[in-house]
Design an enzyme around this catalytic site. Structure first.
Site, mmCIF file in Angstrom:
data_model
loop_
_atom_site.group_PDB
_atom_site.id
_atom_site.type_symbol
_atom_site.label_atom_id
_atom_site.label_comp_id
_atom_site.label_asym_id
_atom_site.label_seq_id
_atom_site.Cartn_x
_atom_site.Cartn_y
_atom_site.Cartn_z
ATOM 1 N N LYS A 1 0.988 -1.118 -0.178
ATOM 2 C CA LYS A 1 0.119 -0.008 0.083
ATOM 3 C C LYS A 1 1.065 1.146 -0.026
ATOM 4 C CE LYS A 1 -4.070 -1.748 2.765
ATOM 5 N NZ LYS A 1 -5.016 -1.642 1.470
ATOM 6 N N ARG B 1 -10.309 -11.491 1.830
ATOM 7 C CA ARG B 1 -11.234 -12.587 1.324
ATOM 8 C C ARG B 1 -10.165 -14.108 1.322
ATOM 9 N NH1 ARG B 1 -11.593 -9.239 -4.174
ATOM 10 N NH2 ARG B 1 -11.423 -7.851 -2.791
HETATM 11 N N1 BES Z 1 -8.248 -3.645 4.280
HETATM 12 C C1 BES Z 1 -8.282 -3.389 3.044
HETATM 13 C C2 BES Z 1 -9.560 -2.501 2.466
HETATM 14 C C3 BES Z 1 -9.562 -1.166 2.972
HETATM 15 C C4 BES Z 1 -8.964 -0.026 2.421
HETATM 16 C C5 BES Z 1 -10.466 -0.891 4.254
HETATM 17 C C6 BES Z 1 -9.114 1.140 2.851
HETATM 18 C C7 BES Z 1 -10.520 0.596 4.756
HETATM 19 C C8 BES Z 1 -9.962 1.372 3.967
HETATM 20 C C9 BES Z 1 -8.262 -4.427 1.953
HETATM 21 O O1 BES Z 1 -7.603 -5.650 2.560
HETATM 22 C C10 BES Z 1 -7.882 -3.951 0.734
HETATM 23 O O2 BES Z 1 -6.591 -3.820 0.531
HETATM 24 N N2 BES Z 1 -8.729 -4.106 -0.398
HETATM 25 C C11 BES Z 1 -8.227 -3.561 -1.408
HETATM 26 C C12 BES Z 1 -8.708 -4.791 -2.644
HETATM 27 C C13 BES Z 1 -8.311 -4.477 -4.077
HETATM 28 C C14 BES Z 1 -6.550 -4.846 -4.045
HETATM 29 C C15 BES Z 1 -9.032 -5.379 -4.839
HETATM 30 C C16 BES Z 1 -8.877 -2.458 -1.874
HETATM 31 O O3 BES Z 1 -9.876 -2.075 -1.302
HETATM 32 O O4 BES Z 1 -8.134 -1.581 -2.448
HETATM 33 MN MN MN Z 2 -5.595 -5.431 1.794
#
Ligand code: BES
Ligand code: MN
Ligand code: ZN
Length: 496
Positions: free
Chosen positions: A276, A350
């Site tokens: 990230k 997931r």
């Molecule tokens: N934990 C995150 C989702 C999230 C992001 C929650 C920001 C709250 C604030 C999750 O694990 C994630 O990173 N999801 C990705 C999925 C994508 C790679 C398909 C996302 O939402 O960017």
């Molecule tokens: Mn994630």
């Protein structure tokens, strides 16, 4: 803090440090205020005549030494227009009153605010939860602690006798508030403290505290033996061992099918090799918000001694990049036997949930609800007010939507039709862990999960937007403990 029903209905004769009553705009008095005004020889209306206090929402004034009133103080809380007073306005008024109590020397108070709504049960449950949220402090990691709160008890009074249901609602509100506090404490704790091991200890703590909660921790070796290759792939880059945490609450006979709660417990989500960006990454300590709400709900349920059975599974891991971490393109085998191409290691929630969903099947649950801070896309879709809901069974979805309304902790259903399922195509494995493009990210995540529940009644709550607040008031919200607890309360009512 003690929350209870006041034994008296006549405001002027209540002996307390502080009475709390509603005042509306245009000098409209609540029923309690009307009675107090009469007994005090119009002290309230005389004060309102001065014009300082207009009754608009957010206003508060504490009067004292009023003749004809037993209470030491009288707190007037502005409640806006009387005709528009609803749960939202009650929440705001309760926040104002609780904040005033918090910074005072008042030790016991009696509030008539919930008396102002017709549905006194729902009103008082909400008032308890809202007050507790204001009293919540998290200063464990500060050298200088916040001032202790003088208040020891907050009673709720009504100008007429109330039903047993309203009385029970206070106890329920207090139990939900305790559950929310646990959820907040867990989620606010930094990720170097709140690890998967810490969550496992929390489960053991609950099992030690409550006779009818039992826990079992599946270690990585156990998960391996069960074939949970998807779950294990997420923690591979971390020094912290992953834990699959199982809790069982037994409030009904062994023959009664439990409701299953499955929580995402990523104690820190760096994204893994699909790293990230740095800004705001600290907030990924909240990626165990689903797990936190499951712990909080189990506590609330045990506290209320609900006559139902609940099984909870928390899939906990830390998602880190390292030489051993899962790489984009890696293929893992889930407990269900389906192979998964991990196209993005940041779609890790997931991956831990799918094996938890397969595992929980052995408890033969009546319905499965998973709770996860799953997608940033859910925040884009719904913002921070309402949780996303997707389900393979409309009755279950409706049950959850209704509980959300009852508990003032709402969810909103998103569609999950086959067109979205078609976005999940892998060239090399049975299923990829992300949709082909970025569109409908919340729904394709749910579609992925749906492949692991098949014919079972299942619903998914995406709480990415509702589990915590960012900015100056950064912190866990304790949601959706009220929603989940209400589902259980409503089920308990039906089972009687
Ligand atoms: N934990 C995150 C989702 C999230 C992001 C929650 C920001 C709250 C604030 C999750 O694990 C994630 O990173 N999801 C990705 C999925 C994508 C790679 C398909 C996302 O939402 O960017
Ligand atoms: Mn994630
Ligand atoms: Zn995550």
């Amino acid at each position: 803090m003690k929350y209870q029903l006041a034994t008296q209905t006549q405001a002027s004769s209540i002996n307390t440090d502080c009475l709390i009553v509603a005042i509306y705009t245009d000098q409209q008095l609540s029923s309690a205020a009307t009675e107090l005004n009469k007994q005090s020889n119009n002290a309230i209306t005389n004060y309102l005549e001065l014009g300082d206090f207009t009754g608009k929402a957010g206003q508060v004034e504490v009067l004292y030494s009023l003749d004809g009133i037993k209470a030491k103080r009288l707190m007037l809380v502005g409640c806006g227009e009387q005709a528009k007073f609803d749960v939202r306005a009650l929440t705001k008024a309760t926040e104002t009153a609780a904040s005033t109590l918090k910074s005072s020397n008042i030790e016991n108070a009696v509030s008539f605010l919930a008396d102002e709504l017709e549905d006194t049960a729902m009103a008082v449950q909400q008032a308890v939860i809202t007050s507790a949220a204001i009293f919540y402090q998290f200063d464990q990691y500060k050298s200088k602690k916040s001032d202790a709160i003088a208040l020891e008890s907050l009673d709720f009074a009504f100008s007429q006798e109330v039903s047993a249901e309203t009385k029970a609602a206070i106890t329920q509100g207090a139990a939900i508030a305790e559950g929310m506090k646990l959820a907040k404490d867990l989620a606010n704790a930094p990720a170097n403290v709140c690890t998967p091991t810490y969550l496992a200890k929390t489960a053991e703590g609950l099992a030690a505290e409550f006779d009818n909660i039992q826990t079992e921790i599946l270690e990585e070796t156990d998960a391996e033996a069960l074939g949970m290759g998807s779950f294990l792939s997420v923690g591979k880059g971390s020094e912290e061992p992953s834990k699959m945490i199982v809790m069982q609450y037994s409030g009904a006979g062994a023959d009664v099918a439990p409701i299953a709660l499955v929580g995402k417990g990523i104690t820190f989500d760096t994204g893994g090799i699909s790293l990230k960006p740095g800004a705001g990454m600290d907030e990924m300590k909240y990626d165990m918000g689903g797990a936190a709400s499951v712990f909080g709900t189990m506590r609330a349920c045990a506290e209320m001694a609900l006559p139902i059975n609940v099984v909870a599974v928390v899939a906990s891991a830390e998602n880190m990049p390292s030489g051993e971490a899962t790489k984009p393109g890696d293929i893992v085998t889930s407990m269900s036997g389906q192979t998964i191409e991990v196209l993005n290691t940041d779609a890790e929630g997931r991956l831990v949930l799918c094996d938890a969903l397969s595992y929980v099947d052995k408890f033969k649950p009546d319905a499965i609800i998973d709770i996860a801070t799953l997608t940033g896309a859910c925040i884009v879709a719904l913002g921070h007010h309402i949780s996303g809901l997707m389900a393979n069974d409309q009755d279950l979805a409706d049950e959850i939507l209704q509980a959300g309304k009852d508990a003032n902790d709402e969810a909103w259903q998103l569609p999950m039709t086959d067109d979205y399922q078609d976005q999940l195509k892998s060239n090399f494995a049975d299923i990829p862990n992300i949709g082909g493009d970025r569109s409908a990210g919340t729904i394709t995540a749910a579609c992925f999960l749906s492949r692991f529940v098949e014919d079972k009644k299942w619903a998914h709550l995406d709480i990415a937007g509702t589990a915590w607040k960012s900015g100056a008031a950064k912190g866990s919200t304790g949601r959706p403990v009220p929603l989940l607890s209400q589902i259980l309360i409503n089920r308990a009512k039906f089972s009687n």
